[in-house]
Design a protein around this motif. Structure first.
Motif, mmCIF file in Angstrom:
data_model
loop_
_atom_site.group_PDB
_atom_site.id
_atom_site.type_symbol
_atom_site.label_atom_id
_atom_site.label_comp_id
_atom_site.label_asym_id
_atom_site.label_seq_id
_atom_site.Cartn_x
_atom_site.Cartn_y
_atom_site.Cartn_z
ATOM 1 N N LEU A 48 50.101 38.829 32.359
ATOM 2 C CA LEU A 48 50.460 38.456 33.727
ATOM 3 C C LEU A 48 49.431 39.001 34.720
ATOM 4 O O LEU A 48 49.153 38.364 35.741
ATOM 5 C CB LEU A 48 51.865 38.941 34.071
ATOM 6 N N ARG A 49 48.852 40.154 34.409
ATOM 7 C CA ARG A 49 47.763 40.667 35.255
ATOM 8 C C ARG A 49 46.571 39.721 35.206
ATOM 9 O O ARG A 49 45.928 39.456 36.217
ATOM 10 C CB ARG A 49 47.335 42.072 34.816
ATOM 11 N N VAL A 50 46.270 39.194 34.019
ATOM 12 C CA VAL A 50 45.172 38.230 33.879
ATOM 13 C C VAL A 50 45.485 36.962 34.670
ATOM 14 O O VAL A 50 44.619 36.422 35.366
ATOM 15 C CB VAL A 50 44.910 37.912 32.387
ATOM 16 N N LEU A 51 46.715 36.480 34.568
ATOM 17 C CA LEU A 51 47.117 35.296 35.329
ATOM 18 C C LEU A 51 46.990 35.545 36.835
ATOM 19 O O LEU A 51 46.466 34.696 37.565
ATOM 20 C CB LEU A 51 48.553 34.890 34.983
ATOM 21 N N ALA A 52 47.456 36.687 37.305
ATOM 22 C CA ALA A 52 47.348 37.015 38.733
ATOM 23 C C ALA A 52 45.880 37.057 39.160
ATOM 24 O O ALA A 52 45.526 36.610 40.252
ATOM 25 C CB ALA A 52 48.038 38.345 39.031
ATOM 26 N N PHE A 53 45.023 37.583 38.283
ATOM 27 C CA PHE A 53 43.587 37.591 38.580
ATOM 28 C C PHE A 53 43.085 36.157 38.720
ATOM 29 O O PHE A 53 42.366 35.833 39.663
ATOM 30 C CB PHE A 53 42.810 38.335 37.491
ATOM 31 N N ALA A 54 43.452 35.300 37.775
ATOM 32 C CA ALA A 54 42.989 33.910 37.804
ATOM 33 C C ALA A 54 43.453 33.188 39.066
ATOM 34 O O ALA A 54 42.697 32.423 39.664
ATOM 35 C CB ALA A 54 43.480 33.172 36.563
ATOM 36 N N LEU A 55 44.685 33.433 39.482
ATOM 37 C CA LEU A 55 45.236 32.762 40.658
ATOM 38 C C LEU A 55 44.569 33.200 41.955
ATOM 39 O O LEU A 55 44.611 32.482 42.955
ATOM 40 C CB LEU A 55 46.743 33.005 40.746
ATOM 41 N N ASN A 56 43.982 34.398 41.948
ATOM 42 C CA ASN A 56 43.360 34.949 43.151
ATOM 43 C C ASN A 56 41.890 35.266 42.939
ATOM 44 O O ASN A 56 41.313 36.058 43.687
ATOM 45 C CB ASN A 56 44.097 36.226 43.568
ATOM 46 N N GLU B 261 34.956 37.408 43.523
ATOM 47 C CA GLU B 261 33.995 38.400 43.018
ATOM 48 C C GLU B 261 34.392 39.827 43.412
ATOM 49 O O GLU B 261 34.044 40.774 42.723
ATOM 50 C CB GLU B 261 32.590 38.085 43.529
ATOM 51 N N ALA B 262 35.114 39.988 44.515
ATOM 52 C CA ALA B 262 35.500 41.316 44.984
ATOM 53 C C ALA B 262 36.871 41.761 44.464
ATOM 54 O O ALA B 262 37.280 42.893 44.708
ATOM 55 C CB ALA B 262 35.504 41.345 46.508
ATOM 56 N N LEU B 263 37.585 40.903 43.741
ATOM 57 C CA LEU B 263 38.906 41.259 43.219
ATOM 58 C C LEU B 263 38.744 42.179 42.017
ATOM 59 O O LEU B 263 37.925 41.927 41.139
ATOM 60 C CB LEU B 263 39.661 39.986 42.810
ATOM 61 N N SER B 264 39.535 43.241 41.982
ATOM 62 C CA SER B 264 39.453 44.176 40.859
ATOM 63 C C SER B 264 40.848 44.679 40.498
ATOM 64 O O SER B 264 41.781 44.584 41.286
ATOM 65 C CB SER B 264 38.534 45.357 41.192
ATOM 66 N N PHE B 265 40.940 45.207 39.298
ATOM 67 C CA PHE B 265 42.198 45.753 38.821
ATOM 68 C C PHE B 265 42.349 47.170 39.346
ATOM 69 O O PHE B 265 41.404 47.961 39.315
ATOM 70 C CB PHE B 265 42.242 45.758 37.289
ATOM 71 N N GLY B 266 43.561 47.494 39.827
ATOM 72 C CA GLY B 266 43.863 48.855 40.230
ATOM 73 C C GLY B 266 44.326 49.641 39.015
ATOM 74 O O GLY B 266 44.376 49.125 37.900
ATOM 75 N N PRO C 283 47.740 49.203 43.733
ATOM 76 C CA PRO C 283 48.413 48.000 43.234
ATOM 77 C C PRO C 283 47.878 47.618 41.852
ATOM 78 O O PRO C 283 46.948 48.247 41.333
ATOM 79 C CB PRO C 283 48.019 46.950 44.267
ATOM 80 N N ASP C 284 48.416 46.549 41.300
ATOM 81 C CA ASP C 284 47.914 46.039 40.031
ATOM 82 C C ASP C 284 46.527 45.427 40.202
ATOM 83 O O ASP C 284 45.667 45.574 39.346
ATOM 84 C CB ASP C 284 48.886 45.017 39.444
ATOM 85 N N LEU C 285 46.328 44.731 41.310
ATOM 86 C CA LEU C 285 45.018 44.164 41.656
ATOM 87 C C LEU C 285 44.813 44.320 43.151
ATOM 88 O O LEU C 285 45.781 44.339 43.918
ATOM 89 C CB LEU C 285 44.952 42.666 41.324
ATOM 90 N N TRP C 286 43.559 44.408 43.543
ATOM 91 C CA TRP C 286 43.256 44.415 44.962
ATOM 92 C C TRP C 286 41.845 43.941 45.216
ATOM 93 O O TRP C 286 40.997 43.934 44.345
ATOM 94 C CB TRP C 286 43.506 45.748 45.607
ATOM 95 N N ARG C 287 41.662 43.524 46.465
ATOM 96 C CA ARG C 287 40.338 43.101 46.908
ATOM 97 C C ARG C 287 40.017 43.905 48.157
ATOM 98 O O ARG C 287 40.843 44.019 49.064
ATOM 99 C CB ARG C 287 40.330 41.600 47.208
#
Length: 177
Positions: free
Chosen positions: A42-50, A53-58, A67-71
């Motif tokens: 689900l983290r991978v899916l959330a990454f794909a949806l958003n 280049e600046a998005l990274s995993f927390g 958070p789980d992901l942030w930009r």
């Protein structure tokens, strides 16, 4: 003796026709010992949806302040805060105060119950978007989890598909807010 994280390497090709974003991301994720394969995917899916280049995993489960992901932008300001699950209302209010945009991807059997409990209060948050991920999508994602994986994500007219050697997964998303 403490358990170590499991490393997953995922090559994710994103073709987002809605946002005109096309890129391939080589993701290396550490799955916390208490994290399920479903949540990892689900983290991978959330990454794909958003994807950006600046998005990274927390640090996610390892650090409650991230958070789980942030930009973040070039100044270090948080432009997007992404959570998975059913975070409490106070955490989301704090995130909205720190970030330009907050997204929650809720999932699991408890997601509708959580929404019934906090939906009215969260509707006042103008920077918040809540999306529920369908149970069939969660089960399909858990079934394809592997330590090495190649995925393609196609987003067009709000419809999302994940494609790979496992076949195609039609992603069920329900916008709550």
């Amino acid at each position: 003796m403490a358990l170590n994280a499991t490393i997953h390497k995922i090559e994710l090709q994103v073709s987002d026709l809605d946002r005109h974003y096309y890129a391939t991301h080589a993701l290396t994720l550490a799955r916390h010992p208490s994290e399920t394969e479903e949540r990892l995917m689900l983290r991978v899916l959330a990454f794909a949806l958003n994807a950006d280049e600046a998005l990274s995993f927390g640090k996610g489960l390892s650090d409650v302040d991230e958070p789980d992901l942030w930009r973040k932008d070039l100044t270090g300001a948080i432009t997007q805060w992404i959570e998975l699950g059913q975070p409490d209302e106070q955490r989301l209010r704090q995130a909205a105060g720190r970030a330009g945009e907050v997204k929650v991807y809720s999932y699991g059997r408890a997601a509708p119950i959580w929404w019934d409990k906090v939906g009215a209060a969260l509707s006042r948050q103008r920077r918040l978007q809540v999306v529920e991920i369908g149970a069939a999508t969660c089960a399909a994602l858990a079934a394809i989890a592997a330590r090495k994986l190649e995925l393609q994500c196609l987003i067009q007219d709000g419809a999302v598909q994940l494609l790979g050697e496992h076949g195609t997964i039609d992603v069920e998303l329900l916008a709550r807010l």
